[in-house]
Scaffold this motif. Sequence first.
Motif, PDB file in Angstrom:
ATOM      1  N   TYR A 186       0.614   4.835   2.089  1.00  0.00           N
ATOM      2  CA  TYR A 186      -0.788   5.254   2.190  1.00  0.00           C
ATOM      3  C   TYR A 186      -1.603   4.359   3.122  1.00  0.00           C
ATOM      4  CZ  TYR A 186       0.933   7.583  -1.980  1.00  0.00           C
ATOM      5  OH  TYR A 186       1.690   8.319  -2.850  1.00  0.00           O
ATOM      6  N   ASN A 233      -3.933  10.822   1.945  1.00  0.00           N
ATOM      7  CA  ASN A 233      -3.811   9.363   2.087  1.00  0.00           C
ATOM      8  C   ASN A 233      -2.609   8.904   2.903  1.00  0.00           C
ATOM      9  OD1 ASN A 233      -5.946   7.809   0.373  1.00  0.00           O
ATOM     10  ND2 ASN A 233      -5.363   9.575  -0.879  1.00  0.00           N
ATOM     11  N   PHE A 234      -1.629   9.798   3.082  1.00  0.00           N
ATOM     12  CA  PHE A 234      -0.428   9.414   3.843  1.00  0.00           C
ATOM     13  C   PHE A 234      -0.791   8.924   5.248  1.00  0.00           C
ATOM     14  CE2 PHE A 234       2.782  12.592   1.785  1.00  0.00           C
ATOM     15  CZ  PHE A 234       3.132  11.652   0.840  1.00  0.00           C
ATOM     16  N   VAL A 279      -2.327   6.871  -7.838  1.00  0.00           N
ATOM     17  CA  VAL A 279      -2.623   8.085  -7.055  1.00  0.00           C
ATOM     18  C   VAL A 279      -2.809   9.281  -7.982  1.00  0.00           C
ATOM     19  CG1 VAL A 279      -1.793   9.626  -5.245  1.00  0.00           C
ATOM     20  CG2 VAL A 279      -1.364   7.176  -5.065  1.00  0.00           C
ATOM     21  N   ARG A 315      -2.137  13.008  -2.039  1.00  0.00           N
ATOM     22  CA  ARG A 315      -1.116  12.274  -1.272  1.00  0.00           C
ATOM     23  C   ARG A 315      -1.202  12.626   0.210  1.00  0.00           C
ATOM     24  NH1 ARG A 315       0.756  12.343  -6.460  1.00  0.00           N
ATOM     25  NH2 ARG A 315       1.736  10.385  -7.120  1.00  0.00           N
ATOM     26  N   THR A 373       0.827  -1.215   0.000  1.00  0.00           N
ATOM     27  CA  THR A 373       0.000   0.000   0.000  1.00  0.00           C
ATOM     28  C   THR A 373       0.854   1.255   0.000  1.00  0.00           C
ATOM     29  OG1 THR A 373      -0.103  -0.236   2.392  1.00  0.00           O
ATOM     30  CG2 THR A 373      -1.977  -1.061   1.139  1.00  0.00           C
TER      31      THR A 373
END
Lengths: 799, 161
Positions: free
Chosen positions: A341, A397-398, A379, A394, A338
Amino acid sequence: MSEPGRSNLVHISRKRRVKEDKRFVSGTGCYVQDVVPAGTKHVAVLPSPYPRARILSIDLERAVALDGVNAVVTGEELAEHTAPLPQGLNLPNVVWRPLAVGMARYAGEWVVAVAADSVHIAEDALDLIEVEYDPLPAIIDPELAMSEDAPLVHPEHGSNILYSGVFTWGPVAEDFEAADHQLTFRARWGRSSTVPIETFGVLAAWREGTDTLEIWASIQMPKYAEQIAHALRIPLNSVNVHNDVDVGGAYGVKRGIKHTVLAGYLSRKLGAPVRLIEDRLVNLAGGDAHGPDRIFDTEVAFTKEGIITSLKIRAIDDAGAYPGRGPYQLAKPITAITGPYRINSVHYEAISITTNKTGQVPVRGFGQAPTNFMLETAVDKVAMQLGIDRLEVRRRNFIRSDEFPYTIPSGTAYDSGDYHAVLEKLLDLADYDGLIQTRDQRRSEGMLAGVGIATCLEPSGGNTMFEYLMNPAAEITTFMEACQVRVDAQGGITAIMGTSGAGQGHETLVATILGEELEFDPEDIRVIHADSLAGLPTLAPVASRMAIMLGGAAAGAAQKLKDRVMRIAAHNLGIPITGLEYSGGTVFDRADHARKLSWQEICFIAHNQIHKIPEGLEPGLQAIHVFQVPGGGQLPDDQNRVQLYPCFAFQAHIPLIEIDPGTGKVTIVAYFIAHDCGTIINPDIVRGMVIGGVAQGIGVALYEKFAYTPDGQFISGTFADYVLPSVFEIPYVQVTEHCTPSPLTSHGQKGTGEGGYLGAPAAIASAVNDALAPRGLSLHELPMAMADIEELLNGGDSI
Amino acid sequence: MKPRKITLEVNGRVRSATAEPRLTLLDFLRYALNLTGTHMGCEHGVCGACTVMFDGLAVRSCLIYAVQADGHDVTTVEGLCNGDGTPGPIQEAFQDAHGLQCGYCTPGMLISAQALLQSTPDPSDDEIREALGGNLCRCTGYAQIIDAVRLAAVSFQGAGG
Ligand code: FES
Ligand code: FES
C-alpha cells in the motif's frame, strides 16, 4: 545472460521433474537420523519440571553407575568448557547455554545430559538423576513481564525487556492530524511455529587424527559452523559441516545450535561420535524453537475515501527465555512495513520481552507473517468502518504498476509488481461474485459463512541490514551466495552449492538455470552439496533467497564458464570471440558453421592440452561466482531509512469458510490464490511452496498454539495437543499466476517460499470475521480455536 | 527383559534378528535391518511418518513392538520399488506430480496410498482424503499429494490394478 521475462526460455518455467524427488520416493534420501557411524553414543536430556527454579543440587551418582552410560554432563561442566551460545542482540547478561546453570528458566529447559550406548539406556539413566530445585514464581504473560515488580527471567539483565525501539518514518503526527478518520485495534498472533515432521537432530564426530569436528545435522541456519566454533572455542577451520544431509523440513526453525554444541562437546570428551535426536516432547517443549508470539496495538489514519495515510504500530513480542536471533523478527518487517500500500508515514515501536517459556527461533517469513496479519486486519477494518467494499479499499491503496521502483517510508525500494492485475486474476479464478452468492446462500440456510480477502508482499532475497537497525554492533552488509560449476574431461557438468536443502529443490534450481545458460538438459547436470570446509562463501536457504541468490550465483558461474569456453575456441579456431557463436556447447564460426569446436573437444583441450590454451587462462574448466544481494549494502541514514530486501513478490488470497454456529467449528470450503513471483523457475516447486505455506498459515489461524498454564507449565507437548492440520482440514487450494519480472535478478525471478504463510493467517482471519460480522462480533486473536469461537458466539450472540 | 529372536517377512524377504521387547518395529526396521526409508516423526501415533504395511494394512510402526511382528509380513517404502531398485508406479506418480518436498513424510504417504489403491483402485477424492488422513505433511499442503494419488490410480488401472 538471458533477458528477464524473455519468452524463449527452454528449461526455465517449464514443467520438469524435481531432481531431488527420486531419492525421496525410493526411501534413499539421507537424513541425519540415517547417519549412525560405528561406536555412536546416544544423548538424552533431563528437562526442568519447573518454569523457574533455582537448581540447588544435582546427584549423578546412580546414573553414572548404570551399565552402558558413557557420560553424564551438567550445565556447570559444560559452561566450564564452552562459551555461551551466540545470540542476535547485544545482551551480555542474557546468557544462553545448552544446559541450565544454577537456574532453570522454563519448564522443559535441559538440565542434565546423558550419553550412553543406546538412547534407551540414556533415557533409563535420566530416571536415576536427582535434582533438587527451589521453585520460584514464573512470569508468562509478556505484558505483565514489563511491569516494575515482575519476576526477572534474567536478573542480571535488570529487566524483562530485551529490546525496545521507536522508529518514525515520515510526517506521522501531521498525517494523523489531517486524517478524516482514525481507528484503533489490538491483534494478537499466538505462539506457534512451523514444526517440521522431522525433529532436529545432529551427529557430531570429533576426529582426533585430523583435529576436526565432523557435523551432520538437520540444520537451516546461516553461519552454523561459525557459531559452533565460537561456542566450542575451536578454530572455524576445525568444523566441517556435511551439507549433503537431507533436511526433513525446516521452514526457518531448524536452528539447533544448543544441541550441536552439547553433542560436539560430548564427542570430544568421549572420543566417539555422538548423536542427539530430539524426541517430539523435547522438540516441542525444550527445543528453543517457538516462533513469534506477538501483540499489536495499531492506530490507522485514513481519508473518507478509504485512503490510508498513516499507521502507528506497537508490537510486543514474547521471545521466551532465550531469544537467539528471534527478536530480529521485529525488524525484518520494516522492509515491507506498509505492505503493498501507498501509506505515507509510519510510527513503529518494537518491543521484545523475555518470559519463562522456551526460546524463540526464526520462522518462515521472519516476522512478516504476524505483521501482515495486523496490516490486513487494519485494511478490513477501514473498509468496514467506511462501508466500502474490502476489495475496493485495497485497489485504492495499492501501489500502481507504473510507480515502481517504489520507495516506502522506511527506505526500501520495491522492485516491481502489478497488484491490481493479480487481484483481478484472483477474482476471476474464484468467481468472486459467485462465491459471495454461495456465502449468502449458506447464511440464509442458517450457517455462519464468510469470504476472506488478504494480500501480502513477500520480501525476498535476504539482506541482514535489519539487524543493524536493532543492533548497530551488527555491521554486516553482505549476505552472499555462491555456486561453482565444473566441467570434467568427458564434458560432464557438475555444480557445487554450499548449503543443504530441506525440500526447496535447490538442485533442480541450479540445474535448470545452468541448463538454460549453457544449453544443456538439466537432467544431465549433477548438483552436489559441498562440506563446509570444502565449500563456498554461502549462507543458508533462508529469507526466500535461493531462487534469487543461488540462481544468480549459478547464472554468473555459467557466464564465467562460457567465457572460458569461448576463449579456448577463439584461440584454436583463430577467430576473435566476436566472430563466434555458442550453441548447445559447440562453438561455431559465425560466418562459416562448418568451422567449429565441439564441447567434447573444448573440454579435452581444457583438461589435457596446455599448448592449446590461450595465455593467461588456467587449465581445467571451472568457474565460481559469488552473488551479492542486489541493491542495498548501505547503512541506514539518520532517519533510520535503509534499503532492506531487494525483491518483492505478491500474493492475494480468498478463502470461503463456514462456521458451525453450535460448535464454533470452522470448515474451509474453498481457497483461491493469485500470486506473482516474477519468472517461475519450476512450476511444480512454486505451486508446492505456495500451497504448503497456506497449509501452515491455516494451522496458525485455527489450530496451532504452544500453550502454557498461567503458572508456566507447558501443555502442548504432543501432536494431540499441538495440532497440525491434516488433509481433512486443508482444502484443495487453487492457484493462478501472474508474472512481473524483477529487474534485479538473473531471469526475473523473485522468492516464493514464504508468501503462502504470510497471506493465509490474514485471509482466514478475514473470512472468520466476515462470517461473524452479521452477529456483530469480531475476533483478532490467533489461533481462532473452535472453543474460542464457540464461546464468542454463545457469549456475544445478539440474535 | 531379554532380547528375543524374531522372524518376519520384510519386502518379500525372510529376515531374522534379535530384538529387545521394548524395541519398536520402527526402530527395528531402521536400525536392525537398516531400512532407513521409514521415518520417525512423533513416536506417539499421530504423524504417520512411520507408516508401513503390516499384513497388507497401513499401520504405524512406532506403535508396534518388533516382537509383535514376529511371523508377520511387512512392506516398507523400499519394498515399493521394482525388483531392480527403480521407482515403482506409485513412486513414479509422486515424482510426476511432485507430491512431496522434503521427502520426510513421503514414505508413509506412499504406503498409505499403496494400501488404498490395492483395495480401491479407482478411489474418489473423499476416499483419497480418508486414506491419507493419518499422514501429516508439513511441506506440501496436500494438493500435489492428492494429484499424485490420482495419477497413480490411473497408472494402476492401466497396469491392471
Ligand atoms: S512416528 Fe509413528 S505416527 Fe509419528
Ligand atoms: S514432504 Fe516434507 S513433510 Fe511432507
